[in-house]
Design a protein around this motif. Structure first.
Motif, PDB file in Angstrom:
ATOM      1  N   GLU A  76       9.965  29.061  53.200  1.00 38.94           N
ATOM      2  CA  GLU A  76       9.816  28.543  54.558  1.00 38.94           C
ATOM      3  C   GLU A  76       8.363  28.203  54.871  1.00 38.94           C
ATOM      4  O   GLU A  76       8.087  27.263  55.617  1.00 38.94           O
ATOM      5  N   ALA A  77       7.429  28.962  54.282  1.00 36.03           N
ATOM      6  CA  ALA A  77       6.011  28.767  54.606  1.00 36.03           C
ATOM      7  C   ALA A  77       5.390  27.587  53.876  1.00 36.03           C
ATOM      8  O   ALA A  77       4.549  26.875  54.425  1.00 36.03           O
ATOM      9  N   VAL A  78       5.782  27.355  52.625  1.00 38.09           N
ATOM     10  CA  VAL A  78       5.059  26.359  51.830  1.00 38.09           C
ATOM     11  C   VAL A  78       5.904  25.179  51.380  1.00 38.09           C
ATOM     12  O   VAL A  78       5.359  24.198  50.887  1.00 38.09           O
ATOM     13  N   HIS A  79       7.219  25.245  51.477  1.00 38.80           N
ATOM     14  CA  HIS A  79       8.097  24.135  51.092  1.00 38.80           C
ATOM     15  C   HIS A  79       7.750  23.567  49.722  1.00 38.80           C
ATOM     16  O   HIS A  79       7.395  22.388  49.597  1.00 38.80           O
ATOM     17  N   PRO A  80       7.804  24.380  48.660  1.00 37.31           N
ATOM     18  CA  PRO A  80       7.423  23.879  47.337  1.00 37.31           C
ATOM     19  C   PRO A  80       8.397  22.820  46.830  1.00 37.31           C
ATOM     20  O   PRO A  80       9.533  22.747  47.257  1.00 37.31           O
ATOM     21  N   ALA A  81       7.920  21.993  45.893  1.00 37.59           N
ATOM     22  CA  ALA A  81       8.744  20.913  45.339  1.00 37.59           C
ATOM     23  C   ALA A  81       8.667  20.897  43.826  1.00 37.59           C
ATOM     24  O   ALA A  81       8.130  19.976  43.225  1.00 37.59           O
ATOM     25  N   SER A 138      -5.258  45.294  57.222  1.00 35.31           N
ATOM     26  CA  SER A 138      -6.497  44.679  56.762  1.00 35.31           C
ATOM     27  C   SER A 138      -6.167  43.769  55.582  1.00 35.31           C
ATOM     28  O   SER A 138      -5.585  44.214  54.601  1.00 35.31           O
ATOM     29  N   LEU A 139      -6.519  42.484  55.693  1.00 37.21           N
ATOM     30  CA  LEU A 139      -6.195  41.497  54.674  1.00 37.21           C
ATOM     31  C   LEU A 139      -7.468  41.018  53.984  1.00 37.21           C
ATOM     32  O   LEU A 139      -8.408  40.558  54.639  1.00 37.21           O
ATOM     33  N   GLN A 140      -7.502  41.137  52.659  1.00 31.33           N
ATOM     34  CA  GLN A 140      -8.629  40.673  51.857  1.00 31.33           C
ATOM     35  C   GLN A 140      -8.139  39.576  50.925  1.00 31.33           C
ATOM     36  O   GLN A 140      -7.162  39.752  50.198  1.00 31.33           O
ATOM     37  N   VAL A 141      -8.796  38.409  50.941  1.00 30.84           N
ATOM     38  CA  VAL A 141      -8.438  37.288  50.071  1.00 30.84           C
ATOM     39  C   VAL A 141      -9.588  37.043  49.093  1.00 30.84           C
ATOM     40  O   VAL A 141     -10.741  36.901  49.509  1.00 30.84           O
ATOM     41  N   ALA A 142      -9.278  37.001  47.808  1.00 27.87           N
ATOM     42  CA  ALA A 142     -10.314  36.773  46.787  1.00 27.87           C
ATOM     43  C   ALA A 142      -9.633  36.324  45.504  1.00 27.87           C
ATOM     44  O   ALA A 142      -8.402  36.252  45.435  1.00 27.87           O
ATOM     45  N   ASN A 143     -10.417  36.041  44.472  1.00 29.68           N
ATOM     46  CA  ASN A 143      -9.784  35.673  43.208  1.00 29.68           C
ATOM     47  C   ASN A 143      -9.254  36.926  42.501  1.00 29.68           C
ATOM     48  O   ASN A 143      -9.493  38.055  42.933  1.00 29.68           O
ATOM     49  N   THR A 199      -4.539  32.174  45.780  1.00 22.92           N
ATOM     50  CA  THR A 199      -3.364  31.297  45.792  1.00 22.92           C
ATOM     51  C   THR A 199      -2.328  31.767  46.800  1.00 22.92           C
ATOM     52  O   THR A 199      -1.575  30.961  47.354  1.00 22.92           O
ATOM     53  N   ALA A 200      -2.293  33.077  47.071  1.00 26.54           N
ATOM     54  CA  ALA A 200      -1.295  33.632  47.992  1.00 26.54           C
ATOM     55  C   ALA A 200      -1.667  33.454  49.461  1.00 26.54           C
ATOM     56  O   ALA A 200      -0.861  33.756  50.343  1.00 26.54           O
ATOM     57  N   LYS A 201      -2.864  32.941  49.724  1.00 26.78           N
ATOM     58  CA  LYS A 201      -3.273  32.807  51.125  1.00 26.78           C
ATOM     59  C   LYS A 201      -2.433  31.777  51.872  1.00 26.78           C
ATOM     60  O   LYS A 201      -2.425  31.742  53.105  1.00 26.78           O
ATOM     61  N   TYR A 202      -1.710  30.925  51.119  1.00 26.50           N
ATOM     62  CA  TYR A 202      -0.894  29.901  51.757  1.00 26.50           C
ATOM     63  C   TYR A 202       0.368  30.464  52.394  1.00 26.50           C
ATOM     64  O   TYR A 202       1.004  29.797  53.209  1.00 26.50           O
ATOM     65  N   PHE A 203       0.758  31.663  51.999  1.00 26.25           N
ATOM     66  CA  PHE A 203       1.954  32.252  52.606  1.00 26.25           C
ATOM     67  C   PHE A 203       1.761  33.689  53.073  1.00 26.25           C
ATOM     68  O   PHE A 203       2.575  34.197  53.846  1.00 26.25           O
ATOM     69  N   ALA A 204       0.710  34.378  52.626  1.00 22.78           N
ATOM     70  CA  ALA A 204       0.524  35.786  52.992  1.00 22.78           C
ATOM     71  C   ALA A 204       0.501  36.008  54.509  1.00 22.78           C
ATOM     72  O   ALA A 204       1.129  36.957  54.999  1.00 22.78           O
ATOM     73  N   LEU A 264      -1.187  41.531  46.225  1.00 24.12           N
ATOM     74  CA  LEU A 264      -0.226  40.487  45.874  1.00 24.12           C
ATOM     75  C   LEU A 264      -0.877  39.616  44.817  1.00 24.12           C
ATOM     76  O   LEU A 264      -1.969  39.070  45.024  1.00 24.12           O
ATOM     77  N   MET A 265      -0.204  39.465  43.667  1.00 26.96           N
ATOM     78  CA  MET A 265      -0.769  38.680  42.573  1.00 26.96           C
ATOM     79  C   MET A 265       0.333  38.153  41.675  1.00 26.96           C
ATOM     80  O   MET A 265       1.489  38.580  41.773  1.00 26.96           O
ATOM     81  N   GLY A 266      -0.046  37.249  40.788  1.00 27.55           N
ATOM     82  CA  GLY A 266       0.934  36.620  39.919  1.00 27.55           C
ATOM     83  C   GLY A 266       1.270  37.405  38.673  1.00 27.55           C
ATOM     84  O   GLY A 266       2.327  37.220  38.089  1.00 27.55           O
ATOM     85  N   ARG A 267       0.393  38.294  38.253  1.00 29.63           N
ATOM     86  CA  ARG A 267       0.625  39.036  37.017  1.00 29.63           C
ATOM     87  C   ARG A 267      -0.052  40.385  37.138  1.00 29.63           C
ATOM     88  O   ARG A 267      -1.255  40.454  37.379  1.00 29.63           O
ATOM     89  N   PRO A 268       0.686  41.499  36.974  1.00 31.02           N
ATOM     90  CA  PRO A 268       0.061  42.822  37.076  1.00 31.02           C
ATOM     91  C   PRO A 268      -0.991  43.015  35.996  1.00 31.02           C
ATOM     92  O   PRO A 268      -0.906  42.410  34.915  1.00 31.02           O
TER      93      PRO A 268
END
Length: 314
Positions: free
Chosen positions: A300-305, A125-130, A103-108, A147-151
């Motif tokens: 700035e990166a994702v303009h959430p609504a 080095s950037l790793q994207v996964a679930n 989910t963080a790949k949209y702004f990372a 980077l994650m939503g919940r530790p």
């Protein structure tokens, strides 16, 4: 294993990642016989086979799986030592390894670009996964930061909150629930497009539906936010996603956030690292940068609504 060399560990790690001697050889700029020899020598030191071949497919044995965790911890420690020495020499070089949930790949990339602009000599080095894979990478020292939503609750970590993270129910503009106020019970019987097991978004959605006694008519599992968004736009059903994944589609009118009570559900973004891990100066600087600038840069990166807020239960 005390006589094993770092080169053998590097070769072993490469073969384990690719499950191929030839691909490992290409990556390490070695011949395939040289790779095979290094693995044979390591197996001799271990006293056990590390790989087995079934047909044309190469697999790690139980011994190989066990050794791999230790090998990666050793290689990670060596990389940390190299960067620590560079820092003590006053060099603005080195870098860090960061894992981000999908989910963080949209702004990372935007966050990393803004940070690295001030440190032209560093490597990242950037790793994207679930979530499940990122936690495994963190536990096995394959990444320095995550980077994650919940530790995690089953691993001792340090974490810093750097931004709000709203989640909401989304639909196509033509959906019957569009542009009307509704309760979550309206999702009873609906087709719900969901992430795979192991996804943080999936876990949050399941807790939310359970809290409100909602039983969807059908769950369709998909392995990426992009596929889910396309399916929702095509009218296959509704979904529950991070608002930070849908900024573009909302802005052009392809998706909308349903106006449902108790949503969006508000979580927080965290930057996490293992307790006891000594962050190098450049990684520590990144943590501080995220704390000070993360929320603004995400906006700035994702303009959430979002359409309101609710605090998620732990």
């Amino acid at each position: 294993m005390r006589h094993a060399t770092l080169r053998q560990m590097q070769v072993f790690d490469a073969v384990a990642r690719h499950l191929s001697f030839s691909k490992a050889a290409r990556e390490l700029h070695l011949t395939q016989p040289a790779v095979s020899m290094q693995i044979k020598q390591l197996e001799g030191l271990a006293g056990l086979p590390l790989f087995e071949q079934v047909g044309r497919v190469l697999y790690l044995t139980a011994a190989g799986t066990s050794l791999l965790d230790h090998a990666r911890a050793i290689l990670g420690a060596v990389a940390d030592a190299e960067e620590a020495m560079a820092a003590l020499r006053g060099q603005r070089t080195g870098g860090f390894r960061i894992g981000v949930v999908s989910t963080a790949k949209y702004f990372a990339p935007s966050l990393l670009s803004a940070f690295t602009a001030g440190y032209p000599g560093i490597e990242v080095s950037l790793q994207v996964a679930n979530r499940r894979q990122i936690l495994a990478d963190l536990a096995e020292n394959r990444v320095d930061l995550a980077l994650m939503g919940r530790p995690p609750t089953d691993m001792k970590v340090n974490d810093v909150v750097f931004a709000a993270h709203p989640h909401a129910v989304i639909a196509a503009p033509t959906h019957p629930l569009a542009r009307k106020r509704a309760s979550l019970s309206a999702l009873d019987g609906e087709t719900l497009l969901v992430r795979e097991q192991g996804s943080g978004t999936r876990a949050l959605m399941e807790r939310l539906l359970a809290e409100h006694g909602v039983t969807p008519g059908r769950l369709i599992e998909m392995a990426s936010n992009e596929t889910i968004k396309q399916a929702v736009m095509a009218g296959m059903g509704v979904s529950f996603l991070s608002v930070h994944t849908i900024g573009l589609e909302v802005s052009v009118g392809r998706l909308l956030v349903l106006d449902m009570e108790d949503t969006p559900v508000e979580r927080q973004w965290h930057v996490v690292w293992r307790e006891g891990k000594r962050l190098l100066p450049i990684a520590d600087a990144f943590v501080g940068f995220m704390k000070d600038n993360g929320e603004r840069l995400i906006e700035e990166a994702v303009h959430p609504a979002p359409t309101g807020r609710r605090t998620a239960k732990a």
